[in-house]
Design a protein around this motif. Structure first.
Motif, PDB file in Angstrom:
ATOM      1  N   SER A   1      -6.734  -0.828   2.272  1.00  0.00           N
ATOM      2  CA  SER A   1      -7.800  -0.716   1.279  1.00  0.00           C
ATOM      3  C   SER A   1      -8.638   0.273   1.269  1.00  0.00           C
ATOM      4  O   SER A   1      -8.948   1.496   0.571  1.00  0.00           O
ATOM      5  CB  SER A   1      -8.373  -1.994   0.661  1.00  0.00           C
TER       6      SER A   1
ATOM      7  N   ARG B   1       2.744  -8.237  -0.799  1.00  0.00           N
ATOM      8  CA  ARG B   1       1.670  -7.288  -0.950  1.00  0.00           C
ATOM      9  C   ARG B   1       1.670  -6.005  -1.370  1.00  0.00           C
ATOM     10  O   ARG B   1       0.586  -5.247  -1.788  1.00  0.00           O
ATOM     11  CB  ARG B   1       0.820  -7.523   0.391  1.00  0.00           C
ATOM     12  N   ASP B   2       3.015  -5.500  -1.395  1.00  0.00           N
ATOM     13  CA  ASP B   2       3.060  -4.031  -1.579  1.00  0.00           C
ATOM     14  C   ASP B   2       2.918  -3.811  -3.015  1.00  0.00           C
ATOM     15  O   ASP B   2       2.410  -2.744  -3.510  1.00  0.00           O
ATOM     16  CB  ASP B   2       4.322  -3.687  -1.151  1.00  0.00           C
TER      17      ASP B   2
ATOM     18  N   THR C   1       1.316   1.571   6.041  1.00  0.00           N
ATOM     19  CA  THR C   1       0.661   0.260   5.832  1.00  0.00           C
ATOM     20  C   THR C   1       1.281  -0.892   6.620  1.00  0.00           C
ATOM     21  O   THR C   1       0.849  -1.939   6.714  1.00  0.00           O
ATOM     22  CB  THR C   1       0.858  -0.195   4.346  1.00  0.00           C
TER      23      THR C   1
ATOM     24  N   ASP D   1       0.201  -5.132  -4.672  1.00  0.00           N
ATOM     25  CA  ASP D   1      -1.141  -5.010  -4.715  1.00  0.00           C
ATOM     26  C   ASP D   1      -1.453  -3.661  -4.194  1.00  0.00           C
ATOM     27  O   ASP D   1      -2.379  -3.011  -4.732  1.00  0.00           O
ATOM     28  CB  ASP D   1      -1.848  -6.084  -3.785  1.00  0.00           C
TER      29      ASP D   1
ATOM     30  N   ARG E   1       2.518  -5.635   9.872  1.00  0.00           N
ATOM     31  CA  ARG E   1       1.700  -5.246   8.915  1.00  0.00           C
ATOM     32  C   ARG E   1       0.371  -4.674   9.449  1.00  0.00           C
ATOM     33  O   ARG E   1      -0.262  -5.216  10.404  1.00  0.00           O
ATOM     34  CB  ARG E   1       1.347  -6.485   7.842  1.00  0.00           C
TER      35      ARG E   1
ATOM     36  N   MET F   1      -4.716  -5.926   5.661  1.00  0.00           N
ATOM     37  CA  MET F   1      -5.173  -5.218   4.280  1.00  0.00           C
ATOM     38  C   MET F   1      -6.469  -4.664   4.013  1.00  0.00           C
ATOM     39  O   MET F   1      -6.494  -3.636   3.255  1.00  0.00           O
ATOM     40  CB  MET F   1      -5.156  -6.376   3.480  1.00  0.00           C
TER      41      MET F   1
END
Length: 347
Positions: free
Chosen positions: A36, A62-63, A6, A65, A29, A32
């Motif tokens: 997803s 965010r990890d 990710t 999430d 990163r 996202m």
């Protein structure tokens, strides 16, 4: 199974790590939306296991999430069944939160500690002094309180280590409350790691050997040539000799066999909490006092001495029983030997 990431990059600089040019770098990163979509795709496709190759999962807010999305996908589709990941080393609160999420869902019921060593001076020799031992201990305390099983990863042969410091490392983990499983790796000079670069250590500072060793697995192989890979490893440095390396390997095999596998763990715990006997004293007296005079100890010493001397030698030990032969990792072989003659050893 699938390999997945990710993000890419690592802010740390551990010299044994084969992230190479991606160490001491900004963590980049992936979008996202892409992450997803990939989780959904893995789940719908029925991918059984994910090897998450992020260097420090939990390093980014965010990890949390992402962990939630993995759990939701597993609950909806039944997949992925499990995930293997490397927890963030320097973010204890987030590491604990991720571990709890994964333990509740069952997607990763065991928490891994990439400790490598508990001694600050030894960690500094691996350029790992930027990762606090106290933060590792804080996470260990929570895992113990929450009843989440643990695996501790260690490296034997770090330049700067000594036989005494290594013994202290193993028993420090017991003081932290970590008793389940110590995964001990040789200090391998991985192709992309800073330690493998020319000029890493001055001439004579380290001594190495190259051997065919088993890949990490169950600790048991049926065939001598099965699943071997060629590795160059450090077996001496300015702080420990090759003879010390053998002593560290033997002590490790006995601690893992006796404590991790449960033969003397309850005895050690009882004496520690009931009679204030330090874990270090208990295992020093048991291993260097009692076992040192046994044929089993002699066999381990001879085995590792031969491993150093013979380029074709294997690190695991041959075991034959019921007309079948296997090759067992040293601690597993030691555990079997003690179990086969348990009455005599306990007497």
């Amino acid at each position: 199974d699938a390999i997945w990431e990710t993000n890419r990059g690592c802010p740390y600089s551990c010299n044994f790590c084969d992230w190479g040019s991606s160490t001491m770098s900004q963590v980049r990163r992936f979008d996202m939306g892409r992450v997803s979509a990939e989780i959904e795709w893995f789940a719908r496709l029925g991918v059984k296991g994910l090897l998450l190759t992020d260097a420090n999962f939990g390093i980014l807010p965010r990890d949390l999430d992402i962990a939630d999305q993995l759990n939701v996908a597993r609950a909806r589709y039944g997949h992925p069944r499990f995930i293997h990941y490397s927890p963030a080393k320097n973010n204890p609160d987030r590491s604990v939160a991720v571990a709890r999420k994964f333990a509740v869902s069952g997607i990763s019921p065991v928490h891994t500690f990439a400790v490598q060593h508990t001694n600050e001076e030894v960690l500094a020799s691996a350029d790992r002094s930027n990762i606090s031992v106290e933060k590792q201990r804080a996470v260990a305390k929570v895992m113990l309180e929450d009843g989440i099983p643990t695996v501790v990863q260690l490296i034997l042969g770090l330049p700067g280590d000594t036989y005494d410091r290594w013994k202290g490392c193993l028993t420090d983990l017991m003081d932290w409350g970590l008793h389940d499983n110590y995964q001990v790796f040789n200090y391998a000079l991985l192709p992309n790691a800073p330690a493998a670069a020319a000029g890493f250590a001055p001439q004579g500072e380290v001594g190495t050997i190259s051997r065919d060793v088993p890949r990490e697995g169950t600790g048991q192989r049926q065939d001598a040539a099965d699943a071997l890979t060629r590795v160059t490893m450090i077996v001496k440095s300015r702080t420990f000799s090759s003879a010390d390396w053998v002593k560290m390997k033997v002590y490790t095999a006995l601690v893992r066999a006796l404590h991790n596998f449960g033969i003397t763990r309850l005895v050690a715990l009882y004496l520690h909490f009931g009679h204030a006997v330090a874990y270090r004293r208990f295992y020093d007296e048991l291993i260097e006092g009692y076992f040192a005079a046994t044929p089993l100890h002699d066999a381990l010493v001879r085995h590792f001495e031969a491993f150093l001397a013979d380029e074709g030698a294997l690190e695991d030990l041959a075991y034959e029983r019921f007309e079948e032969s296997s090759y067992l990792e040293a601690s597993r072989w030691t555990f079997v030997q003690v179990c086969l003659d348990a009455k005599r050893y306990f007497e």
